[in-house]
Motif scaffolding. Structure first.
Motif, short mmCIF file in Angstrom:
data_model
loop_
_atom_site.label_atom_id
_atom_site.label_comp_id
_atom_site.label_asym_id
_atom_site.label_seq_id
_atom_site.Cartn_x
_atom_site.Cartn_y
_atom_site.Cartn_z
N TRP A 1 10.15 -2.28 -2.53
CA TRP A 1 10.44 -2.56 -1.12
C TRP A 1 9.93 -1.44 -0.22
CZ3 TRP A 1 11.85 -6.47 1.91
CH2 TRP A 1 12.37 -7.62 1.31
N ILE A 2 10.21 -0.21 -0.58
CA ILE A 2 9.80 0.92 0.27
C ILE A 2 8.30 1.03 0.36
CG2 ILE A 2 9.88 3.43 0.48
CD1 ILE A 2 12.66 3.35 -0.79
N VAL A 3 7.63 1.01 -0.79
CA VAL A 3 6.17 1.16 -0.80
C VAL A 3 5.51 -0.06 -0.17
CG1 VAL A 3 4.15 1.45 -2.27
CG2 VAL A 3 6.24 2.69 -2.78
N GLY A 4 6.06 -1.24 -0.38
CA GLY A 4 5.48 -2.43 0.24
C GLY A 4 5.53 -2.36 1.77
N LEU A 5 6.66 -1.89 2.31
CA LEU A 5 6.75 -1.74 3.77
C LEU A 5 5.79 -0.68 4.29
CD1 LEU A 5 10.62 -2.00 4.22
CD2 LEU A 5 8.90 -3.73 4.77
N LEU A 6 5.62 0.41 3.54
CA LEU A 6 4.67 1.45 3.97
C LEU A 6 3.24 0.94 3.93
CD1 LEU A 6 6.19 4.61 2.21
CD2 LEU A 6 6.31 3.98 4.64
N ILE A 7 2.90 0.15 2.94
CA ILE A 7 1.55 -0.43 2.87
C ILE A 7 1.31 -1.36 4.06
CG2 ILE A 7 0.04 -1.94 1.55
CD1 ILE A 7 1.29 -0.80 -0.98
N ALA A 8 2.31 -2.18 4.36
CA ALA A 8 2.16 -3.09 5.50
C ALA A 8 1.93 -2.30 6.79
CB ALA A 8 3.39 -3.97 5.62
N ALA B 1 0.65 0.75 7.00
CA ALA B 1 -0.67 1.40 6.94
C ALA B 1 -1.80 0.43 7.19
CB ALA B 1 -0.85 2.06 5.58
N VAL B 2 -1.59 -0.84 6.95
CA VAL B 2 -2.64 -1.85 7.21
C VAL B 2 -2.60 -2.32 8.65
CG1 VAL B 2 -3.41 -4.17 6.61
CG2 VAL B 2 -2.78 -2.57 4.80
N ILE B 3 -1.41 -2.49 9.20
CA ILE B 3 -1.28 -3.06 10.55
C ILE B 3 -1.61 -2.04 11.63
CG2 ILE B 3 0.35 -4.06 12.18
CD1 ILE B 3 1.76 -5.34 9.79
N ILE B 4 -1.18 -0.79 11.45
CA ILE B 4 -1.36 0.22 12.49
C ILE B 4 -2.83 0.45 12.85
CG2 ILE B 4 -1.07 2.68 13.00
CD1 ILE B 4 1.64 2.53 11.63
N PRO B 5 -3.76 0.60 11.89
CA PRO B 5 -5.17 0.78 12.30
C PRO B 5 -5.74 -0.44 13.04
CG PRO B 5 -4.86 1.51 10.04
CD PRO B 5 -3.61 0.80 10.43
N ILE C 1 -10.64 -2.47 10.88
CA ILE C 1 -10.72 -3.29 9.66
C ILE C 1 -11.07 -2.44 8.44
CG2 ILE C 1 -12.01 -5.14 8.54
CD1 ILE C 1 -12.30 -6.46 11.28
N GLY C 2 -12.07 -1.56 8.59
CA GLY C 2 -12.46 -0.72 7.46
C GLY C 2 -11.34 0.20 7.00
N THR C 3 -10.65 0.82 7.95
CA THR C 3 -9.54 1.72 7.59
C THR C 3 -8.39 0.95 6.96
OG1 THR C 3 -10.16 3.15 9.43
CG2 THR C 3 -7.98 3.47 8.47
N LEU D 1 -5.17 -0.41 2.14
CA LEU D 1 -4.64 -1.41 1.21
C LEU D 1 -5.03 -1.09 -0.23
CD1 LEU D 1 -3.16 -4.10 0.79
CD2 LEU D 1 -5.37 -5.26 1.17
N VAL D 2 -6.28 -0.65 -0.41
CA VAL D 2 -6.74 -0.28 -1.75
C VAL D 2 -5.96 0.93 -2.27
CG1 VAL D 2 -8.72 0.57 -3.05
CG2 VAL D 2 -9.01 -1.28 -1.41
N ILE D 3 -5.61 1.83 -1.42
CA ILE D 3 -4.81 2.99 -1.85
C ILE D 3 -3.39 2.56 -2.23
CG2 ILE D 3 -3.75 5.13 -1.04
CD1 ILE D 3 -6.26 5.65 0.60
#
Length: 212
Positions: free
Chosen positions: A161-168, A170-174, A185-187, A192-194
């Motif tokens: 749950w914690i890591v999933g929210l952080l990934i979301a 990290a993808v949405i903010i850029p 898009i590139g960032t 997401l790959v990280i």
């Protein structure tokens, strides 16, 4: 004067004497006091197993009667094995981030050389910066999982749950804050790959390192 042996007495006379005196071997046997039976009946068994006649497995688990059963302890984790798994997860994450960032930059250079789609700048940082970031994120994820393992009853669920929210995030903010859509898009793709190896590999390393 003659002497008469009592053993020479007539058996019929012996029976008569017994009835007269109220004495017989059988009556003596039945008239024995019952104090010993009362004594045995009043005694309480020292062992609690004999109160109900049933076997209680709690006492066997405790090792002896009168001791409280031991609480179930969580299995230990092999720290060296887990640390090695976390480091290798960091290596995999860093290599994946570097490879994806290099591919995105190579595509952007081809597009920029053609000049048909304008100038693309898909990455705000170079490939090595994303590789180091991925490695450090894996180490942070390993530390987070270990803390959750020590302090929570279900570390895998809380970790995902914690890591999933952080990934979301990290993808949405850029995508929202980047001035150029190509950079966002590139960032977001590199982030997401990280996040995916950190989300999937760290709990697997933890489960494999538990000594059951």
């Amino acid at each position: 004067m003659s002497y008469r042996d009592p053993r020479d007495q007539d058996p019929r006379d012996q029976g008569t004497a017994r009835y007269e005196t109220g004495y017989s071997p059988q009556s003596r046997a039945y008239s024995q006091p019952t104090d010993r039976y009362q004594q045995y009946g009043n005694q309480q068994p020292a062992d609690p197993r004999y109160d109900t006649g049933q076997y209680d497995p709690r006492y066997a688990a405790a090792g002896s009667y009168g001791n409280q059963p031991k609480q179930r302890q969580r299995p230990n984790i092999n720290a060296g094995l887990y640390a090695g798994g976390v480091v290798m997860t960091g290596v995999v994450t860093g290599l994946a981030a570097w490879l994806v960032a290099w591919i995105i930059r190579a595509i952007a250079q081809r597009v920029n050389e053609a000049g048909n789609l304008g100038v693309w700048n898909p990455l705000a940082q170079d490939e090595y910066w994303f590789a180091i970031t991925g490695f450090l994120c894996a180490l942070a994820g390993g530390a987070l999982w270990y803390v959750l393992y020590l302090t929570t009853p279900s570390p895998n669920q809380f970790y995902r749950w914690i890591v999933g929210l952080l990934i979301a995030a990290a993808v949405i903010i850029p995508l929202v804050l980047s001035a150029q859509i190509s950079t966002g898009i590139g960032t977001a793709v590199v982030h997401l790959v990280i996040g995916l190896p950190v989300l999937s590999l760290i709990p697997a390393m933890g489960e494999k390192s538990i000594q059951r």
